[in-house]
Design an enzyme around this catalytic site. Structure first.
Site, PDB file in Angstrom:
ATOM      1  N   CYS A  99      81.884  10.102  22.706  1.00 39.52           N
ATOM      2  CA  CYS A  99      80.453   9.866  22.536  1.00 39.52           C
ATOM      3  C   CYS A  99      79.575  10.833  23.325  1.00 39.52           C
ATOM      4  CB  CYS A  99      80.118   8.433  22.952  1.00 39.52           C
ATOM      5  SG  CYS A  99      80.830   7.194  21.852  1.00 39.52           S
ATOM      6  N   ASP A 100      78.365  10.995  22.821  1.00 40.99           N
ATOM      7  CA  ASP A 100      77.215  11.538  23.513  1.00 40.99           C
ATOM      8  C   ASP A 100      77.520  12.762  24.372  1.00 40.99           C
ATOM      9  OD1 ASP A 100      75.482   9.570  22.357  1.00 40.99           O
ATOM     10  OD2 ASP A 100      76.466   8.114  23.612  1.00 40.99           O
ATOM     11  N   LYS A 101      77.340  12.676  25.696  1.00 44.93           N
ATOM     12  CA  LYS A 101      77.468  13.866  26.552  1.00 44.93           C
ATOM     13  C   LYS A 101      78.908  14.170  26.947  1.00 44.93           C
ATOM     14  CE  LYS A 101      73.300  13.485  25.971  1.00 44.93           C
ATOM     15  NZ  LYS A 101      73.601  12.379  25.056  1.00 44.93           N
ATOM     16  N   SER A 123      67.537  11.087  20.201  1.00 46.77           N
ATOM     17  CA  SER A 123      68.878  10.717  19.782  1.00 46.77           C
ATOM     18  C   SER A 123      69.166  11.379  18.449  1.00 46.77           C
ATOM     19  CB  SER A 123      68.962   9.195  19.632  1.00 46.77           C
ATOM     20  OG  SER A 123      70.085   8.829  18.875  1.00 46.77           O
ATOM     21  N   GLU A 172      66.372  10.433  26.065  1.00 50.98           N
ATOM     22  CA  GLU A 172      66.278  10.363  24.605  1.00 50.98           C
ATOM     23  C   GLU A 172      65.187   9.381  24.202  1.00 50.98           C
ATOM     24  OE1 GLU A 172      70.699  11.495  22.912  1.00 50.98           O
ATOM     25  OE2 GLU A 172      70.038   9.410  22.841  1.00 50.98           O
ATOM     26  N   ASP A 229      74.788   6.214  25.469  1.00 49.21           N
ATOM     27  CA  ASP A 229      73.354   6.438  25.330  1.00 49.21           C
ATOM     28  C   ASP A 229      72.641   5.240  24.719  1.00 49.21           C
ATOM     29  OD1 ASP A 229      73.780   8.911  26.390  1.00 49.21           O
ATOM     30  OD2 ASP A 229      72.753  10.014  24.800  1.00 49.21           O
ATOM     31  N   CYS A 274      79.106   5.741  17.020  1.00 49.58           N
ATOM     32  CA  CYS A 274      78.212   5.141  16.027  1.00 49.58           C
ATOM     33  C   CYS A 274      78.214   5.948  14.733  1.00 49.58           C
ATOM     34  CB  CYS A 274      76.806   5.016  16.607  1.00 49.58           C
ATOM     35  SG  CYS A 274      76.718   3.807  17.936  1.00 49.58           S
TER      36      CYS A 274
END
Length: 554
Positions: A122-124, A469, A443, A81, A191
């Protein structure tokens, strides 16, 4: 052990051609007779949080072999992302969640594995894999790649995003910004703050689908490799006992996930992902449940972006087990659900002697707020709801009447913010960025970080039918439903309108009378977007409201 699912492609006279292909892979007869364990690994050389997942997969496979199984890896896609932010690529991030779930279903059904180990970070990718896990419902476990360490001088990726605004207003030079850019993200891992990836990895642990430590052990630690080996060994025990994901994910596990989310002050994206995940188990998770749990669950952690601490400090403070132990002691946790350890939540906490090791990180007795990190708002601007990370909102913006500055795309809003056209007491309204209208529900980390970087975090809000985010902070109110593309009231907002934000009162109201809104609706002309991607055109036809998790229509 029950009859092996993999016997559908390994056993019997008629499966000789299948075995021939397995021999071509280098498998021996002995390996074919053992349980076949699919290892779903989202490793790639694009996403910093995924660049080391091959090493995690090798550790998982070692654990599977130690326990008598035959591991077989296959890939999953992964969008970063951060790299997709603020350009056309972000339209593909949320839709990738469904592709991940569907593609894993395809691979694990076409090749009937006996058990599965899921390796995201991560993310999705985390919610996509959890959706697939519950949909397939074979013995499974998730082990992620772990969080990134904080950067030099306790910085992180959000420091860089906010540095852009500081550089735009002359507070930071271009050279200083580039130096920060080079040292804020020191290496592999998701992150380092309580952003979407780390929130979801922590909640996988709280739900019971990952081993203790999954959410917080840093990516660079040998402890993460040992966790992966244990996950490989444990999935074989799950197969032996026939303990499946839907045996673990119950209504009580749902409440545990939401309560842990509220205590941590997690990403608002959980309001999209948890309903989609639990839907695969036949469970309903509405916005009302988030708000109900938030009102009684104290916010005990303030990790970046809400504060200055990072996931590595949460780990040293006792991690998710410590947070869950506090919730249990306060009567806010259901401790009877089963977990992938083969034991209940209560048994896990007792075996770990889970307790808070640093009260400055996990504030059990002196929480940051009596309510959880996320609030659900309703009102004339959001009849079906909107979401805000109230733990990251400045006190000045908790109750405020603001003046609308209206933009029909993220790019237009960012240009106005960095161009100095947004003033104190404005609210940046960015619309036609919802699941269908975007399409893809981008985002908005760039505009929220620009607002903070421009020194307006305590005086300017952002309202959108898009999303944020996990790294966003400030009065960032997203998921406004119905979205503009569905004719929601956000489509009727005009430049200069007054909007009431009342987060403690859970209100989001457009202060325009009904007669005027009716006139506006009669003359409403929605902007037409040229969608060149065939995939996004299909997605826009199939996707539902953010209020229901942005899942596909049945």
């Amino acid at each position: 052990m029950n009859s092996l699912r993999s016997s559908n492609m390994t056993q019997g006279l008629e499966k000789a051609p299948h075995r021939s292909l397995l021999y071509a892979l280098g498998l021996t007869r002995e390996e074919m007779k053992r349980p076949l364990v699919g290892v779903v690994c989202a490793a790639n050389e694009v996403v910093p949080g995924h660049m080391h997942l091959g090493q995690i997969a090798e550790a998982v496979k070692a654990g599977v072999r130690v326990a008598g199984g035959t591991p077989m890896t296959f890939p999953a896609i992964a969008v970063c992302d951060g790299l997709a932010m603020n350009h056309e690529g972000m339209r593909f991030s949320l839709p990738s969640r469904e592709i991940i779930a569907d593609s894993i279903e395809i691979m694990a059904t076409a090749h009937p594995f006996d058990a599965l180990v899921f390796i995201p970070n991560c993310d999705k990718i985390v919610p996509g894999m959890l959706m697939a896990m519950l949909r397939l419902n074979v013995p499974s476990i998730l082990v992620s790649g772990g969080p990134m360490l904080a950067g030099r001088n306790n910085t992180d990726l959000i420091s860089v995003f906010e540095g852009v605004g500081k550089a735009a207003r002359g507070e930071m030079s271009a050279d200083e910004l580039e130096d920060l850019t080079e040292h804020a993200c020191p290496g592999c891992g998701s992150c380092s703050g309580m952003y979407t990836a780390n929130t979801m990895n922590c909640l996988a642990e709280a739900i019971g689908l990952a081993l203790p430590g999954n959410g917080t052990i840093p990516a660079v630690m040998a402890e993460r490799i040992r966790l992966a080996k244990r996950a490989g060994m444990q999935v074989m025990k799950l197969l032996e006992s026939n303990l499946r994901p839907r045996d673990i994910v119950t209504a009580d596990a749902v409440r545990n996930a939401v309560a842990t989310d509220m205590a941590l002050g997690g990403s608002t994206n959980t309001v999209l992902h948890l309903p989609a995940i639990f839907r695969e188990a036949g469970l309903s998770l509405t916005l009302d449940i988030f708000d109900e749990v938030s009102r009684v669950t104290p916010n005990m952690c303030k990790l970046s972006p809400a504060g200055t601490q990072h996931i590595e400090e949460l780990h040293l403070a006792g991690g998710i087990p410590a947070v869950m132990s506090v919730l249990r002691d306060k009567g806010l946790l259901r401790d009877t659900p089963m977990t992938v350890t083969g034991h209940t939540v209560a048994e896990n906490l007792r075996a770990l002697n889970a307790h808070v090791l640093n009260p400055d990180v996990i504030r059990a007795d002196n929480p940051y707020a009596a309510e959880g990190g996320i609030a659900i708002l309703h009102g004339s601007l959001a009849p079906q709801g909107a979401v805000v990370k109230q733990s990251a909102v400045a006190p000045e913006m908790m109750v405020r009447t603001v003046t609308a500055r209206v933009f029909n795309s993220e790019e237009e809003g960012v240009e106005a913010i960095l161009g100095g056209r947004i003033k104190k007491n404005d609210v940046v309204v960015i619309r036609y960025e919802g699941p269908r209208g975007g399409p893809g529900m981008r985002e908005m980390l760039t505009p929220t970080s620009a607002i903070v970087g421009m020194g307006l975090g305590a005086d300017v809000a952002l309202i959108t039918d898009g999303r944020f985010s996990g790294g966003s902070r400030g009065a960032a109110i997203g998921h406004v439903s119905p979205e503009a593309a569905d004719g929601g009231p956000i489509a009727l907002v005009e430049e200069g309108d007054s909007i009431l934000i009342d987060i403690p009162g859970r209100k989001l109201d457009l202060l325009v009378d009904e007669a005027e809104l009716a006139r506006r609706r009669e003359r409403l002309v929605m902007p037409k977007k040229e969608i060149t991607s065939p995939f996004l055109r299909r997605y826009a036809r199939l996707v539902t409201s953010a209020a229901t998790g942005g899942v596909y229509k049945d």
